[in-house]
Design a protein around this motif. Structure first.
Motif, mmCIF file in Angstrom:
data_model
loop_
_atom_site.group_PDB
_atom_site.id
_atom_site.type_symbol
_atom_site.label_atom_id
_atom_site.label_comp_id
_atom_site.label_asym_id
_atom_site.label_seq_id
_atom_site.Cartn_x
_atom_site.Cartn_y
_atom_site.Cartn_z
ATOM 1 N N CYS A 98 2.750 8.038 0.641
ATOM 2 C CA CYS A 98 3.613 9.157 0.247
ATOM 3 C C CYS A 98 2.741 10.348 -0.176
ATOM 4 O O CYS A 98 1.699 10.156 -0.799
ATOM 5 C CB CYS A 98 4.512 8.720 -0.907
ATOM 6 N N HIS A 140 2.918 10.038 -4.150
ATOM 7 C CA HIS A 140 2.721 8.777 -4.872
ATOM 8 C C HIS A 140 1.731 7.883 -4.137
ATOM 9 O O HIS A 140 1.389 8.145 -2.989
ATOM 10 C CB HIS A 140 4.058 8.046 -5.042
ATOM 11 N N HIS A 174 2.256 4.763 -3.278
ATOM 12 C CA HIS A 174 2.874 3.757 -2.393
ATOM 13 C C HIS A 174 3.065 4.337 -0.982
ATOM 14 O O HIS A 174 2.663 5.476 -0.717
ATOM 15 C CB HIS A 174 4.181 3.241 -3.010
ATOM 16 N N HIS A 183 5.341 4.998 2.728
ATOM 17 C CA HIS A 183 6.622 5.132 3.413
ATOM 18 C C HIS A 183 6.513 4.527 4.810
ATOM 19 O O HIS A 183 5.618 4.901 5.583
ATOM 20 C CB HIS A 183 7.016 6.607 3.553
ATOM 21 N N CYS A 207 11.971 6.196 -3.144
ATOM 22 C CA CYS A 207 10.916 7.049 -3.716
ATOM 23 C C CYS A 207 11.489 8.280 -4.409
ATOM 24 O O CYS A 207 12.379 8.937 -3.870
ATOM 25 C CB CYS A 207 9.966 7.471 -2.595
ATOM 26 N N CYS A 235 10.299 11.039 -4.446
ATOM 27 C CA CYS A 235 10.032 12.245 -3.651
ATOM 28 C C CYS A 235 11.253 12.676 -2.841
ATOM 29 O O CYS A 235 11.318 13.810 -2.381
ATOM 30 C CB CYS A 235 8.833 12.044 -2.719
ATOM 31 N N ARG A 261 12.297 11.268 0.043
ATOM 32 C CA ARG A 261 12.295 10.827 1.436
ATOM 33 C C ARG A 261 13.055 9.507 1.549
ATOM 34 O O ARG A 261 12.893 8.619 0.713
ATOM 35 C CB ARG A 261 10.863 10.661 1.954
HETATM 36 ZN ZN LIG Z 1 7.687 9.395 -1.370
#
Ligand SMILES: [Zn+2]
Length: 451
Positions: free
Chosen positions: A279, A282, A284, A286, A339, A341, A343
């Motif tokens: 991401c 972040h 993690h 996607h 997330c 964010c 997305r």
């Molecule tokens: Zn994200």
């Protein structure tokens, strides 16, 4: 200049707005769509994936007898829309099946618009390599996601790249190479083979003064430790990029400590392309839902819930030469919550996949090991090999052969291993029916008991 503010390369005489050449324009057209779809809801993405999979399964049913049988048995009917229920009934495709089926998985009729069919071999680090087939169109999708990764992380296209990987020579290319250089003016990319001694790699990096470094996590760790030990800095470095192995959280901390930069990881596999990208906001990942459908399944083949770790099962969406439907890729992942964010692309909290040890020479030099799988897998009757460094001078070659090796075969294997590892280790052979995976399901093709 940040890639998100950069003007694409243009037709002669046209400065602004840019008019890119057709292939670059198509890449940007795809990019435009990806910039929309990444914000779609999970449900909308899943529905679009089912539509695309429907088209792919129809093609597989019509042109690949192996899939016709398998899909029929799951209740698939080519004249009816694909449902999630039918899809979940399709048996998982094991690596051993891909190895056993070989060209039987290859479509007998790929649409000419998908371009030539190309072939490749997966890295041997996951055990026995598999041969795969793809189309030029699937390669094109690969490039589109490469570009997305640069866009997500807002890279400076005037930044110099360094790639330290296998099968690379010590060289400097004038651009980052395709696809980025097709679309944007980029500057140099220096390359170096990962079998170079770590200390020599660090000297090389100090000489090239790059903004970006791309390599394998194991190698990055060794470089960061060497930087700290030698008290040297990579002053211009902006970011470390990794691929090919799992990233331990402490590696991110180590990069910050050694060089004051963050780490951006890529989860990809040669036979399927990009599975997940980190991401932009972040640590993690996607899932790249426009390229693959990723399932994370528990021991009973049921989908894992958020926070659970399971086996990664992947279906490719755009490779019509050798579709991989519910392919068990032998990595594990932890399912993440949606997330912040915004997305809608599903989240993988972490990937638990390949991890490697370094090879150490008697003089203390260390490097990322290559075991020569491409050579031995094509020339010798060996299904699988695991190399274990027992001491500074002795390595054990644990082999799963298809027939007993002759003394000449062993000599040839030893020569390949010496060349690949870069040192004439004493080699002890042992023969096995099967080489077990480590806890967590990882297969390790090279283990070291040194240090
Ligand atoms: Zn994200």
């Amino acid at each position: 200049m940040n890639i998100n503010a950069a003007t694409p390369k243009s037709t002669a005489g046209i400065v602004w707005p840019a008019l890119p050449e057709p292939r670059a324009a198509a890449l940007l057209a795809l990019q435009y769509q990806l910039e929309q779809t990444e914000w779609w809801s999970a449900e909308a993405l899943r529905e679009a994936q089912m539509n695309q999979l429907g088209a792919l399964l129809h093609h597989a049913y019509e042109t690949i007898p192996f899939y016709r049988k398998r899909l029929s048995a799951a209740g698939y009917q080519p004249n009816k829309p694909l449902t999630a229920e039918i899809f979940a009934r399709i048996p998982l495709l094991r690596r051993s099946e891909i190895q056993a089926q070989g060209k039987a998985l290859l479509s007998q009729q790929v649409h000419p618009a998908h371009g030539r069919v190309t072939t490749g071999v997966t890295s041997g680090s996951m055990g026995r390599p598999i041969t795969y087939f793809g189309t030029e169109l699937a390669q094109y999708f690969w490039q589109a996601f490469t570009l997305r990764e640069h866009v997500w992380h807002g890279r400076d296209i005037m930044g110099r790249m360094a790639a330290i990987r296998s099968e690379l020579d010590d060289a400097v290319a004038p651009t980052w190479g395709p696809p980025t250089s097709m679309v944007f003016p980029t500057v140099s990319c220096a390359t170096l083979g990962v079998r170079t001694d770590v200390s020599a790699q660090l000297d090389w990096l100090l000489k090239h003064e790059v903004e970006y470094l791309l390599s394998y996590p194991t190698n990055v760790r060794a470089l960061a430790e060497a930087s700290l030990a030698r008290k040297v800095q990579l002053n211009r470095l902006l970011e470390v990029r990794t691929l090919g192995e799992m990233v331990d959280p402490d590696l991110r901390a180590l990069c910050r400590q050694a060089w004051g930069v963050g780490l951006v990881d890529i989860y990809s596999a040669r036979e399927v392309g990009y599975l997940a990208l980190q991401c932009p906001d972040h640590e993690h990942y996607h899932v790249q839902s426009e390229n693959v459908l990723v399932e994370v399944l528990d021991d009973h083949d049921n989908p894992c819930a958020v926070g659970e770790i399971g086996r990664v099962v992947v279906s490719t969406l755009n490779n019509f030469a050798m579709p991989l439907i519910r392919y068990e890729i032998l990595d594990h992942a932890e399912v993440g919550a949606s997330c912040p964010c915004g997305r809608g692309l599903p989240v993988l909290k972490r990937i638990l996949g390949r991890q490697r040890n370094m090879v150490t020479f008697p003089n203390g030099h260390r490097h990322w090991p290559s075991t020569g799988y491409k050579e031995w897998s094509t020339r010798l009757p060996i299904l699988q090999a695991q190399i274990v460094q027992r001491s500074l001078t002795i390595v054990e070659a644990k082999l799963v052969p298809t027939r007993p090796l002759t003394p000449a075969d062993e000599t040839e294997f030893a020569a390949i291993l010496h060349r690949s590892l870069g040192y004439p280790f004493e080699i002890v052979f042992s023969y096995h029916q099967k080489i077990p995976r480590s806890a967590g399901g990882k297969f390790e093709d090279f283990l070291s008991e040194v240090g």
